[in-house]
Design a protein around this motif. Structure first.
Motif, PDB file in Angstrom:
ATOM      1  N   GLY A   1     -50.207 -30.694  20.003  1.00  0.00           N
ATOM      2  CA  GLY A   1     -51.115 -30.364  21.046  1.00  0.00           C
ATOM      3  C   GLY A   1     -50.638 -29.095  21.954  1.00  0.00           C
ATOM      4  O   GLY A   1     -49.668 -28.930  22.331  1.00  0.00           O
ATOM      5  N   ILE A   2     -51.842 -28.210  22.245  1.00  0.00           N
ATOM      6  CA  ILE A   2     -51.510 -26.895  22.733  1.00  0.00           C
ATOM      7  C   ILE A   2     -52.671 -26.855  23.999  1.00  0.00           C
ATOM      8  O   ILE A   2     -53.731 -27.117  23.794  1.00  0.00           O
ATOM      9  CB  ILE A   2     -51.718 -25.849  21.804  1.00  0.00           C
ATOM     10  CG1 ILE A   2     -50.607 -25.879  20.838  1.00  0.00           C
ATOM     11  CG2 ILE A   2     -51.614 -24.386  22.601  1.00  0.00           C
ATOM     12  CD1 ILE A   2     -51.001 -24.766  19.586  1.00  0.00           C
ATOM     13  N   VAL A   3     -52.188 -26.388  25.105  1.00  0.00           N
ATOM     14  CA  VAL A   3     -52.919 -25.827  26.305  1.00  0.00           C
ATOM     15  C   VAL A   3     -52.577 -24.436  26.900  1.00  0.00           C
ATOM     16  O   VAL A   3     -51.382 -24.059  26.495  1.00  0.00           O
ATOM     17  CB  VAL A   3     -52.807 -26.819  27.223  1.00  0.00           C
ATOM     18  CG1 VAL A   3     -53.194 -28.409  26.891  1.00  0.00           C
ATOM     19  CG2 VAL A   3     -51.646 -27.140  28.007  1.00  0.00           C
ATOM     20  N   ASP A   4     -53.522 -23.819  27.238  1.00  0.00           N
ATOM     21  CA  ASP A   4     -53.130 -22.450  27.759  1.00  0.00           C
ATOM     22  C   ASP A   4     -52.348 -22.386  28.936  1.00  0.00           C
ATOM     23  O   ASP A   4     -52.628 -23.454  29.993  1.00  0.00           O
ATOM     24  CB  ASP A   4     -54.560 -21.811  27.933  1.00  0.00           C
ATOM     25  CG  ASP A   4     -55.224 -21.447  26.734  1.00  0.00           C
ATOM     26  OD1 ASP A   4     -54.671 -21.194  25.745  1.00  0.00           O
ATOM     27  OD2 ASP A   4     -56.550 -21.217  26.843  1.00  0.00           O
ATOM     28  N   GLY A   5     -51.636 -21.635  29.358  1.00  0.00           N
ATOM     29  CA  GLY A   5     -50.675 -21.489  30.600  1.00  0.00           C
ATOM     30  C   GLY A   5     -49.582 -22.121  30.550  1.00  0.00           C
ATOM     31  O   GLY A   5     -49.316 -23.051  29.650  1.00  0.00           O
ATOM     32  N   PRO A   6     -48.849 -22.107  31.566  1.00  0.00           N
ATOM     33  CA  PRO A   6     -47.282 -22.849  31.505  1.00  0.00           C
ATOM     34  C   PRO A   6     -47.756 -24.181  32.178  1.00  0.00           C
ATOM     35  O   PRO A   6     -47.163 -24.626  33.277  1.00  0.00           O
ATOM     36  CB  PRO A   6     -46.480 -22.165  32.580  1.00  0.00           C
ATOM     37  CG  PRO A   6     -47.538 -21.417  33.503  1.00  0.00           C
ATOM     38  CD  PRO A   6     -48.758 -21.230  32.815  1.00  0.00           C
TER      39      PRO A   6
END
Length: 228
Positions: free
Chosen positions: A83-88
């Motif tokens: 699972g990947i999401v943008d930003g920290p």
């Protein structure tokens, strides 16, 4: 009365889909979270959203978590979801099984910032045949890979619209391929030193889809030397 009836119907509509799928148990020791400001590393994640192969998992792990020992994942029995999401941000991923299909979506918090955050979750395959509708036994790149040896002119420090470049290419017989060097500092330094010169590259070739560049041919470098 009608209001209570309508509320009951709405509740049933929400609960029914959930009841049709069973949440998969996740071992906390095989659930890894991380974040990096380097968006280039995002390209190492397979388009399928999962890994079903030890070598591919090793490459991804060493690139994303180079300071940690490779964990033991039994790919005969397990599959790793990504699972990947943008930003920290924090990443939420809750897998479930529905009709032999492992299903999941990745959600995250909404903190602005560079890079991306990821979560890797190993789950037992059991009788599952697919992940989010994609066959587990299929090639995860969508096109397979080919081992190649290329002798040609290297160029490094390249940029492209939308970041659709690894930053390094090799050209031979009028054909230009991108080179994926990962986090290998030795390869990166050597590519800079050889930029504009002849080099020999050994690695695996794959085709990836892009936005600005519809089809990208990329060699994941396993060996890089100056051409004799």
């Amino acid at each position: 009365m009608f209001t209570r009836f309508l509320s009951a119907m709405l509740l049933a509509a929400i609960v029914a889909p959930l009841a049709m799928s069973a949440e998969l148990k996740v071992d906390p020791n095989q659930d890894w979270y991380g974040k990096t400001p380097d968006n280039a590393l995002k390209k190492l994640a397979p388009e399928s959203g999962f890994i079903n192969d030890g070598e591919q998992f090793k490459k991804l792990w060493n690139a994303w978590r180079p300071d940690e020992a490779l964990p033991n994942v039994d790919f005969d029995k397990q599959v790793v979801l990504i699972g990947i999401v943008d930003g920290p941000n924090r990443v939420m991923l809750r897998p479930s099984l529905k009709e032999n299909d492992i299903q999941f979506i990745a959600a995250g918090t909404r903190m602005a910032g560079p890079g991306f955050a990821y979560r890797l979750v190993a789950v037992n395959k059991g009788d599952a045949q697919s992940v989010n509708g994609k066959p587990i036994t299929a090639s995860q790149s969508g096109e397979g890979s080919i081992e190649v040896t290329v002798i040609g002119k290297i160029e490094s420090g390249l940029v492209a619209i939308g970041g659709e470049t690894t930053g390094t290419t090799i050209t031979a017989s009028g054909i230009t391929w991108e080179l994926e060097l990962g986090e290998n500092a030795e390869f990166r330094k050597l590519a800079e030193e050889l930029s504009g010169k002849q080099a020999k590259v050994v690695g695996s070739l794959e085709r990836r889809s892009g936005v600005e560049v519809k089809v990208r041919y990329i060699v994941t470098v396993e060996k890089l030397t100056a051409a004799n």
